[in-house]
Write a protein that holds these residues in place. Structure first.
Motif, short mmCIF file in Angstrom:
data_model
loop_
_atom_site.label_atom_id
_atom_site.label_comp_id
_atom_site.label_asym_id
_atom_site.label_seq_id
_atom_site.Cartn_x
_atom_site.Cartn_y
_atom_site.Cartn_z
N VAL A 25 20.89 1.33 111.77
CA VAL A 25 19.92 0.52 111.01
C VAL A 25 20.57 -0.06 109.75
O VAL A 25 20.43 -1.26 109.48
CB VAL A 25 18.65 1.33 110.71
N PRO A 26 21.32 0.74 108.96
CA PRO A 26 21.97 0.14 107.78
C PRO A 26 22.98 -0.96 108.15
O PRO A 26 23.06 -1.97 107.47
CB PRO A 26 22.67 1.32 107.11
N GLN A 27 23.74 -0.77 109.23
CA GLN A 27 24.69 -1.81 109.65
C GLN A 27 23.97 -3.10 110.02
O GLN A 27 24.52 -4.19 109.85
CB GLN A 27 25.53 -1.33 110.84
N ALA A 28 22.76 -2.98 110.53
CA ALA A 28 21.98 -4.17 110.89
C ALA A 28 21.33 -4.81 109.67
O ALA A 28 20.76 -5.89 109.76
CB ALA A 28 20.90 -3.79 111.91
N GLY A 29 21.43 -4.13 108.50
CA GLY A 29 20.86 -4.68 107.27
C GLY A 29 19.40 -4.32 107.05
O GLY A 29 18.72 -4.97 106.27
N TRP A 30 18.92 -3.28 107.74
CA TRP A 30 17.51 -2.92 107.66
C TRP A 30 17.27 -1.54 107.06
O TRP A 30 16.25 -0.91 107.33
CB TRP A 30 16.89 -2.98 109.05
N ALA A 31 18.14 -1.06 106.22
CA ALA A 31 17.97 0.26 105.60
C ALA A 31 16.72 0.28 104.74
O ALA A 31 16.36 -0.71 104.10
CB ALA A 31 19.19 0.61 104.77
N SER A 32 16.06 1.41 104.73
CA SER A 32 14.90 1.68 103.86
C SER A 32 13.69 0.78 104.15
O SER A 32 12.85 0.59 103.28
CB SER A 32 15.29 1.56 102.38
N ILE A 33 13.60 0.25 105.35
CA ILE A 33 12.45 -0.56 105.74
C ILE A 33 11.44 0.36 106.42
O ILE A 33 11.81 1.24 107.19
CB ILE A 33 12.88 -1.70 106.70
N SER A 34 10.16 0.14 106.17
CA SER A 34 9.12 0.96 106.81
C SER A 34 9.18 0.80 108.32
O SER A 34 9.64 -0.22 108.85
CB SER A 34 7.74 0.56 106.30
N ASN A 35 8.69 1.80 109.03
CA ASN A 35 8.80 1.81 110.48
C ASN A 35 8.19 0.59 111.16
O ASN A 35 8.79 0.01 112.05
CB ASN A 35 8.15 3.08 111.06
N GLY A 36 6.99 0.21 110.75
CA GLY A 36 6.34 -0.95 111.37
C GLY A 36 7.15 -2.21 111.20
O GLY A 36 7.37 -2.97 112.15
N LYS A 37 7.60 -2.45 109.98
CA LYS A 37 8.41 -3.64 109.72
C LYS A 37 9.75 -3.55 110.44
O LYS A 37 10.24 -4.55 110.98
CB LYS A 37 8.63 -3.80 108.21
N LEU A 38 10.33 -2.36 110.50
CA LEU A 38 11.60 -2.18 111.19
C LEU A 38 11.46 -2.52 112.67
O LEU A 38 12.29 -3.25 113.23
CB LEU A 38 12.10 -0.74 111.03
N LEU A 39 10.41 -2.04 113.30
CA LEU A 39 10.20 -2.35 114.72
C LEU A 39 10.04 -3.84 114.95
O LEU A 39 10.57 -4.40 115.92
CB LEU A 39 8.99 -1.59 115.26
N ASP A 55 12.35 10.40 114.54
CA ASP A 55 11.01 10.31 113.97
C ASP A 55 9.97 10.48 115.07
O ASP A 55 9.60 9.51 115.75
CB ASP A 55 10.83 8.97 113.26
N LYS A 56 9.50 11.70 115.25
CA LYS A 56 8.58 11.99 116.35
C LYS A 56 7.23 11.31 116.21
O LYS A 56 6.50 11.17 117.18
CB LYS A 56 8.41 13.51 116.49
N ASN A 57 6.88 10.87 115.01
CA ASN A 57 5.60 10.22 114.78
C ASN A 57 5.65 8.71 115.00
O ASN A 57 4.61 8.07 115.12
CB ASN A 57 5.10 10.51 113.37
N LEU A 58 6.82 8.15 115.05
CA LEU A 58 6.96 6.69 115.15
C LEU A 58 6.19 6.09 116.31
O LEU A 58 5.45 5.13 116.12
CB LEU A 58 8.45 6.31 115.22
N PRO A 59 6.29 6.62 117.54
CA PRO A 59 5.56 5.99 118.64
C PRO A 59 4.03 6.05 118.47
O PRO A 59 3.34 5.11 118.86
CB PRO A 59 5.98 6.80 119.87
N GLN A 60 3.51 7.12 117.90
CA GLN A 60 2.07 7.25 117.73
C GLN A 60 1.54 6.42 116.56
O GLN A 60 0.39 6.01 116.57
CB GLN A 60 1.66 8.72 117.51
N GLN A 61 2.38 6.16 115.59
CA GLN A 61 1.94 5.46 114.39
C GLN A 61 2.13 3.95 114.48
O GLN A 61 1.76 3.23 113.56
CB GLN A 61 2.68 5.99 113.17
N ASN A 62 2.70 3.46 115.57
CA ASN A 62 2.98 2.04 115.69
C ASN A 62 2.64 1.56 117.08
O ASN A 62 2.73 2.30 118.06
CB ASN A 62 4.47 1.78 115.42
N LYS A 63 2.27 0.29 117.15
CA LYS A 63 1.99 -0.32 118.45
C LYS A 63 3.33 -0.66 119.09
O LYS A 63 4.09 -1.48 118.58
CB LYS A 63 1.15 -1.58 118.24
#
Length: 110
Positions: A25-39, A55-63
């Motif tokens: 994620v940091p190499q892609a330039g997306w470090a420290s971005i919230s999960n929804g925005k990152l997806l 992040d085991k909660n990521l799938p449940q917390q995002n569409k």
């Protein structure tokens, strides 16, 4: 298969995924971005087929149903390299199973 490793995973994990393009994620330039925005960023980039995280909660917390990539959640003891490396053979063996818009949880028997 083009991998993106979440920033919670050790960057050295990329070296174990030989034969596949891997970025963190940091190499892609997306470090420290919230999960929804990152997806959304990953989807908009069109550069990745598989997002690997702990992040085991990521799938449940995002569409995720409409995402153009799959998500794999590693259920490891910790994010230390020694605890995530054992997942590599399983991950590589199951590549054909991972479908866009789905999340998969990988666990290892101890």
């Amino acid at each position: 298969m083009r991998f993106l490793l979440d920033e919670c995973l050790p960057k050295d994990l990329a070296g174990a995924l030989a034969g596949h393009p891997v970025k963190t994620v940091p190499q892609a330039g997306w470090a420290s971005i919230s999960n929804g925005k990152l997806l959304r960023q990953i989807a908009a980039s069109g550069k990745f087929d598989l997002f690997v995280t702990m992040d085991k909660n990521l799938p449940q917390q995002n569409k995720i149903r409409d995402l153009p990539f799959a998500i794999v959640v590693l259920r490891a003891k910790s994010n230390r390299l020694e605890h995530v490396l054992p997942f590599v053979p399983v991950l590589l063996r199951r590549l054909g199973e991972f479908q866009p818009g789905h999340a998969y949880v990988l666990t290892l028997l101890e």
